[in-house]
Design a protein around this motif. Structure first.
Motif, PDB file in Angstrom:
ATOM      1  N   ALA A 171       0.823  -1.207   0.000  1.00 31.84           N
ATOM      2  CA  ALA A 171       0.000   0.000   0.000  1.00 31.84           C
ATOM      3  C   ALA A 171       0.857   1.256   0.000  1.00 31.84           C
ATOM      4  O   ALA A 171       0.569   2.229  -0.710  1.00 31.84           O
ATOM      5  CB  ALA A 171      -0.928  -0.011   1.213  1.00 31.84           C
TER       6      ALA A 171
ATOM      7  N   TYR B 259       2.247   1.878  -3.425  1.00 36.06           N
ATOM      8  CA  TYR B 259       1.225   2.443  -4.303  1.00 36.06           C
ATOM      9  C   TYR B 259       1.063   3.943  -4.040  1.00 36.06           C
ATOM     10  O   TYR B 259       0.998   4.759  -4.966  1.00 36.06           O
ATOM     11  CB  TYR B 259      -0.110   1.728  -4.090  1.00 36.06           C
TER      12      TYR B 259
ATOM     13  N   SER C 109      -8.027   1.591   3.925  1.00 35.76           N
ATOM     14  CA  SER C 109      -8.754   2.672   3.266  1.00 35.76           C
ATOM     15  C   SER C 109      -8.213   4.018   3.714  1.00 35.76           C
ATOM     16  O   SER C 109      -7.521   4.131   4.733  1.00 35.76           O
ATOM     17  CB  SER C 109     -10.248   2.572   3.566  1.00 35.76           C
TER      18      SER C 109
ATOM     19  N   LEU D 280      -9.817   6.148  -1.372  1.00 35.78           N
ATOM     20  CA  LEU D 280      -9.243   4.869  -1.778  1.00 35.78           C
ATOM     21  C   LEU D 280      -9.639   3.736  -0.837  1.00 35.78           C
ATOM     22  O   LEU D 280      -9.727   3.924   0.376  1.00 35.78           O
ATOM     23  CB  LEU D 280      -7.712   4.959  -1.799  1.00 35.78           C
TER      24      LEU D 280
ATOM     25  N   MET E  50      -8.188  -0.269  -0.567  1.00 34.68           N
ATOM     26  CA  MET E  50      -7.298  -1.301  -1.091  1.00 34.68           C
ATOM     27  C   MET E  50      -7.667  -2.643  -0.471  1.00 34.68           C
ATOM     28  O   MET E  50      -7.895  -2.729   0.743  1.00 34.68           O
ATOM     29  CB  MET E  50      -5.838  -0.974  -0.792  1.00 34.68           C
TER      30      MET E  50
ATOM     31  N   LEU F 244      -4.073  -7.485  -5.672  1.00 34.96           N
ATOM     32  CA  LEU F 244      -4.413  -6.210  -5.046  1.00 34.96           C
ATOM     33  C   LEU F 244      -5.490  -5.536  -5.875  1.00 34.96           C
ATOM     34  O   LEU F 244      -5.304  -5.273  -7.063  1.00 34.96           O
ATOM     35  CB  LEU F 244      -3.187  -5.300  -4.964  1.00 34.96           C
TER      36      LEU F 244
ATOM     37  N   VAL G 284      -7.721  -2.081  -6.125  1.00 34.38           N
ATOM     38  CA  VAL G 284      -7.762  -0.696  -5.649  1.00 34.38           C
ATOM     39  C   VAL G 284      -9.049  -0.047  -6.150  1.00 34.38           C
ATOM     40  O   VAL G 284      -9.231   0.155  -7.346  1.00 34.38           O
ATOM     41  CB  VAL G 284      -6.541   0.105  -6.139  1.00 34.38           C
TER      42      VAL G 284
ATOM     43  N   SER H 228     -11.333   3.304  -6.191  1.00 34.70           N
ATOM     44  CA  SER H 228     -11.093   4.738  -6.030  1.00 34.70           C
ATOM     45  C   SER H 228     -12.329   5.535  -6.418  1.00 34.70           C
ATOM     46  O   SER H 228     -13.116   5.114  -7.276  1.00 34.70           O
ATOM     47  CB  SER H 228      -9.907   5.178  -6.893  1.00 34.70           C
TER      48      SER H 228
END
Length: 434
Positions: A317, A320, A349, A365, A367, A385, A387, A389
């Motif tokens: 995370a 990212y 989050s 976000l 994740m 993973l 994600v 958004s």
């Protein structure tokens, strides 16, 4: 309803996601290794090939909406926006190209060329394709888009080529027209070859006898039987498609996977409108799936297969978030919560803001890291993973946060039960995996 948010709104997440792919923190795994979505897990790209599902309007309502109607069963067409883009810089001058190596007996078409239109996931006209299978077990597909760009696709059933890999290859017609062209692996079993505006080459495909293609390590040749009619029909197909007089096929893929649509509805986002991301060029797509809330909030989900070397969830995370920071041409402020460990997966989050010039962008976000134990014969743990958004300008910040909170609530509930052990029968009440 069209999405009209500022360009920077989409740019923030897109560039961060793209950057993550080249950090070394991602280890590509076969899509067949992704865990099933039967436990409510959202795995972009795992949408079932079936009718039914949401339309390209309000999520969870209406008839099916999908995309490309394949002309050859073993070779899918390349992604939207790639037609004519495979040849980087165009063909080299004929004098600078040596003919391909001699091939064996040319493949003979096993039937007539099939010509027809293809559609986007929302059912609108995309392009036309002409395809045929040869007795050497290979396929040829010619694609022409509304901009009149032509692309040739070489279908190789059973191949497992790395998608996105580029290569140079040689193309020859009767040994008289010789070109060196760029190609890209558009699907694991398909090479997309941009023909550009090479009038001599395009004419040779309709008047020549044998087409020879030399790829690294191999050469194949094909009888150009029936190509005159096929290319003429292809041109007419595009003309009628642009004019709106062509009968289009029903879409075969949903704008949003049914499992994802259900998650959005459960999260209180039933009024969201699905966005057909296949109508965006690949480098501009907001995610694997995307949706719009109101006029100015863009929701999306993107999935990344993760290698074990990427580290634990906290490191993944953080990586990212660091890459996302590079997309902000201004003041970048991340606010992320702690990792939540659930029986089925892990969640994290939060949000980031980017103050750039006169615009302040807010990205909420969520994740989700899914890990499944190694199965027999498997070299590494399956890790994906996801994600989620929601991006908006500052005035719509609360709307984006509320949407993200709805996603978190649903994922927390669905993550209470552990994932089925690989190889174990699924509970009778569990929905089927994709």
């Amino acid at each position: 309803m069209s999405f009209s948010a500022p360009r920077v709104l989409r740019h923030l997440l897109l560039a961060g996601a793209a950057a993550l792919c080249v950090t070394g923190g991602v280890s590509a795994q076969s899509s067949s290794q992704q865990p099933a979505s039967g436990s409510g897990l959202i795995l972009p790209g795992a949408a079932p090939q079936q009718s039914g599902g949401p339309a390209a309007g309000t999520i969870g309502a209406g008839p099916a909406a999908g995309t490309i109607g394949q002309q050859a069963p073993a070779a899918q067409a390349p992604a939207a926006g790639t037609v004519g883009a495979a040849a980087q810089g165009g063909p080299r001058p004929a004098a600078a190209v040596t003919p391909p190596k001699p091939a064996g007996k040319p493949g003979v078409p096993k039937g007539e060329w099939q010509v027809g239109p293809q559609v986007f996931t929302d059912g609108s006209f995309k392009m036309c394709g002409a395809s045929v299978e040869f007795d050497n077990n290979l396929h040829l597909i010619f694609l022409r888009n509304p901009a009149e760009k032509v692309q040739m696709v070489l279908g190789i059933p059973g191949a497992q080529m790395p998608t996105g890999q580029r290569a140079a290859l040689k193309v020859s017609i009767d040994g008289k027209i010789n070109r060196e062209l760029g190609a890209i692996v558009s699907q694991p079993n398909a090479l997309a070859i941009g023909l550009g505006d090479d009038a001599e080459l395009l004419k040779g495909l309709t008047t020549g006898s044998v087409l020879t293609i030399e790829v690294p390590g191999d050469t194949a040749s094909f009888q150009l039987k029936g190509t005159t009619k096929a290319m003429n029909d292809l041109t007419s197909c595009v003309k009628n498609g642009k004019a709106g007089t062509l009968q289009l096929p029903q879409p075969t893929e949903p704008v949003i996977a049914p499992t994802l649509a259900k998650l959005l509805v459960d999260a209180g986002l039933q009024n969201a409108h699905a966005i057909p991301v296949d109508k965006f060029p690949p480098q501009q797509r907001p995610g694997d799936y995307a949706w719009q809330i109101g006029d100015k909030v863009l929701g999306a989900v993107r999935s990344f297969p993760m290698g074990e070397q990427a580290g634990d969830f906290t490191k993944v995370a953080d990586t990212y978030m660091e890459q996302l920071k590079k997309s902000c041409e201004g003041t970048y402020t991340p606010t992320m919560g702690a990792v939540e460990k659930l029986p089925a997966y892990q969640l994290r989050s939060g949000s980031v803001s980017c103050q750039a010039a006169e615009n302040k962008i807010h990205v909420a976000l969520v994740m989700q890291l899914i890990e499944l134990p190694k199965q027999q014969g498997q070299e590494q743990v399956i890790r994906v993973l996801n994600v989620f958004s929601h991006e908006a300008a500052e005035p719509e910040k609360a709307q984006a946060d509320a949407a993200s909170a709805g996603i978190v609530k649903v994922l927390r509930e669905k993550g209470k039960e552990p994932l089925p052990t690989p190889g174990a029968p699924a509970p009778a009440a569990a929905p089927k995996g994709k």
